[in-house]
Design a protein around this motif. Structure first.
Motif, mmCIF file in Angstrom:
data_model
loop_
_atom_site.group_PDB
_atom_site.id
_atom_site.type_symbol
_atom_site.label_atom_id
_atom_site.label_comp_id
_atom_site.label_asym_id
_atom_site.label_seq_id
_atom_site.Cartn_x
_atom_site.Cartn_y
_atom_site.Cartn_z
ATOM 1 N N THR A 21 0.662 -1.282 0.012
ATOM 2 C CA THR A 21 0.058 0.033 0.029
ATOM 3 C C THR A 21 0.712 1.126 0.008
ATOM 4 O O THR A 21 0.556 2.131 -0.808
ATOM 5 C CB THR A 21 -0.741 -0.161 1.040
ATOM 6 O OG1 THR A 21 -1.817 -1.026 1.099
ATOM 7 C CG2 THR A 21 -1.732 1.270 1.405
ATOM 8 N N ASP A 22 1.738 1.348 0.779
ATOM 9 C CA ASP A 22 2.599 2.530 0.902
ATOM 10 C C ASP A 22 3.425 2.709 -0.218
ATOM 11 O O ASP A 22 3.612 3.680 -0.774
ATOM 12 C CB ASP A 22 3.922 2.368 2.164
ATOM 13 C CG ASP A 22 3.031 2.684 3.417
ATOM 14 O OD1 ASP A 22 1.983 3.171 3.384
ATOM 15 O OD2 ASP A 22 3.715 2.297 4.349
ATOM 16 N N ALA A 25 0.973 3.940 -2.866
ATOM 17 C CA ALA A 25 0.543 5.296 -2.748
ATOM 18 C C ALA A 25 1.621 6.120 -3.077
ATOM 19 O O ALA A 25 1.308 7.258 -3.667
ATOM 20 C CB ALA A 25 0.233 5.428 -1.121
ATOM 21 N N THR A 47 -7.132 -1.000 1.291
ATOM 22 C CA THR A 47 -6.122 0.226 1.443
ATOM 23 C C THR A 47 -5.636 0.856 0.197
ATOM 24 O O THR A 47 -5.359 1.843 -0.022
ATOM 25 C CB THR A 47 -5.085 -0.243 2.415
ATOM 26 O OG1 THR A 47 -4.465 -1.314 2.101
ATOM 27 C CG2 THR A 47 -5.860 -0.686 3.711
ATOM 28 N N ARG A 51 -5.715 4.640 -1.549
ATOM 29 C CA ARG A 51 -4.614 5.336 -1.634
ATOM 30 C C ARG A 51 -4.312 5.559 -2.949
ATOM 31 O O ARG A 51 -3.418 6.186 -3.469
ATOM 32 C CB ARG A 51 -3.467 4.637 -1.037
ATOM 33 C CG ARG A 51 -3.379 4.638 0.425
ATOM 34 C CD ARG A 51 -3.518 5.768 1.216
ATOM 35 N NE ARG A 51 -2.112 6.248 1.264
ATOM 36 C CZ ARG A 51 -1.075 5.919 1.995
ATOM 37 N NH1 ARG A 51 -1.139 4.929 2.805
ATOM 38 N NH2 ARG A 51 0.208 6.671 2.010
ATOM 39 N N ASP A 170 5.671 5.121 7.063
ATOM 40 C CA ASP A 170 4.959 6.429 6.577
ATOM 41 C C ASP A 170 5.043 7.367 7.989
ATOM 42 O O ASP A 170 4.093 7.136 8.878
ATOM 43 C CB ASP A 170 3.545 6.311 6.181
ATOM 44 C CG ASP A 170 2.745 7.475 5.767
ATOM 45 O OD1 ASP A 170 3.379 8.545 5.933
ATOM 46 O OD2 ASP A 170 1.725 7.271 5.185
ATOM 47 N N TRP A 173 1.691 9.252 8.964
ATOM 48 C CA TRP A 173 0.764 8.148 9.759
ATOM 49 C C TRP A 173 1.297 7.895 11.043
ATOM 50 O O TRP A 173 0.466 8.199 11.866
ATOM 51 C CB TRP A 173 0.910 6.917 8.906
ATOM 52 C CG TRP A 173 0.121 5.754 9.855
ATOM 53 C CD1 TRP A 173 -1.282 5.568 9.716
ATOM 54 C CD2 TRP A 173 0.758 4.617 10.722
ATOM 55 N NE1 TRP A 173 -1.569 4.455 10.645
ATOM 56 C CE2 TRP A 173 -0.348 4.038 11.049
ATOM 57 C CE3 TRP A 173 1.992 4.488 11.052
ATOM 58 C CZ2 TRP A 173 -0.046 3.030 12.004
ATOM 59 C CZ3 TRP A 173 2.139 3.405 11.754
ATOM 60 C CH2 TRP A 173 1.077 2.641 12.266
#
Length: 380
Positions: A21-22, A25, A47, A51, A170, A173
């Protein structure tokens, strides 16, 4: 230049889901078209879509078996539909099905997130090592998250083009926790504990060693009767662990966002038998200004500030040593806070996920340079 990046992952929970996901994104932020192929169950599909990535369904199960031909065919259909510039395969099952489907016809990056042979039953370990050696020819770059993980693969005879890209967090976050963050997080979680709190955020399975942690916890309780432990996560070992846990151990189940659990903790622990070279949970905990205790798996020493090593790293499979390390920090909150503050500064300097995204672009460029176009008949 806008490019199309295809991530494929069967693992759609916990650390792998957060890594994918990171990455997705960050790549979307750069203006690229990012597609994530994964099972629809689990957190990754939700997720990644949230993103900015395009999500396509890939039906796959965790272990190799009769479904493999269908999974390989599914990868082929997805690749034909997406027409990616680079394919990034995450974890063992995607690494297996993806490399069998693509066979080097496109620039291919494989990221094990822990070598498949480490988790294989003894009867299958040799076969898993042989596959990783053979499959290496169909990966133009193999991404390890630590030098320890790379060395472990090389020692097993896996000859390939390695790139080390250490895991990142992140930082937006995590955020800089306020002095009152611990109590606020406990209030949100409705956690009421009379003494210090240790938290383990991990899938409940043999790899993560919660059984070893429970053995250690009996000794921690004897030393610090008011200490409490919470296991955050789901997994196949839930019932077995619950049957042997004392009343001082809680089970929180799976969570999409573990940040409040890190903030609520006085100490974050992980008793893994093996890891993907650099477990994500300790990095996230440190980014939230929490000290950690981890087992001495390959790569564990690479993400800790030097002053933490005597406090934070314990031998594999030694509940007594783990208990001593945990009790030492729970009984000394001032040292725990100092280590947590130092850990947060270290993560901010060295493990910002934006650096991971930048580094991964270099890996993709290297993969494209190595790629020489469609393979010959011998590899068909």
């Amino acid at each position: 230049m806008t490019r199309t990046i295809l991530h494929i992952a069967q693992s759609s929970e916990a650390g792998v889901a957060r890594v994918v996901t990171d990455l997705a994104a960050g790549q979307c932020t750069q203006g690229d078209r990012v597609v994530v192929a994964c099972p629809t169950a689990g957190t990754l599909a939700r997720t990644a879509a949230r993103r900015g990535a395009q999500v396509v369904r890939w039906d796959a199960v965790r272990s190799p078996g009769p479904a493999l031909p269908r999974e390989v065919a599914g990868v082929r259909r997805i690749v034909d539909g997406v027409r990616p510039d680079v394919v990034h395969l995450h974890s063992a099952k995607a690494g297996l099905a993806g490399r069998l489907a693509i066979r080097g016809r496109l620039p291919t990056v494989y990221q094990p997130h822990a070598w498949s042979f480490d988790g294989a039953p003894a009867a299958l370990r040799t076969a898993a090592v042989r596959w990783e050696r053979a499959g290496a020819r169909w990966a133009h770059q193999v991404v390890c998250v630590s030098e320890g993980e790379r060395a472990h693969g090389a020692a097993a005879g896996i000859r390939c083009r390695y790139a080390v890209v250490r895991n990142g967090v992140d930082l937006d976050w995590c955020g800089p926790p306020e002095a009152s963050a611990r109590e606020a997080a406990r209030h949100r979680l409705d956690v009421r504990v009379p003494g210090p709190l240790a938290v383990c955020v991990a899938r409940l399975c043999r790899q993560k060693g919660q059984d070893v942690l429970l053995d250690a916890w009996a000794e921690v309780e004897a030393r610090i009767p008011q200490a409490r432990l919470v296991l955050v996560g789901a997994g196949p070992d839930r019932s077995l662990l619950a049957a042997r846990a004392s009343p001082a151990v809680g089970f929180a189940g799976a969570v999409v966002d573990p940040r409040d659990w890190y903030l609520a903790a006085d100490l974050v622990v992980l008793a893994s038998r093996w890891e993907a070279g650099m477990a994500l949970a300790p990095l996230e905990a440190m980014a939230c200004s929490r000290p950690v205790v981890v087992t001495d798996v390959p790569g564990a020493r690479e993400f800790l500030p030097p002053r933490h090593l005597p406090f934070a790293v314990v031998p594999l499979g030694h509940p007594g040593a783990f208990a001593a390390a945990v009790a030492r920090l729970l009984a000394d909150p001032a040292t725990g806070r100092a280590l947590g503050e130092e850990a947060q500064a270290h993560i901010r300097r060295h493990h910002d996920v934006r650096r991971v995204v930048e580094r991964m672009y270099s890996v993709y460029d290297d993969a494209r340079r190595v790629w020489s176009g469609p393979v010959g008949a011998a590899d068909q």
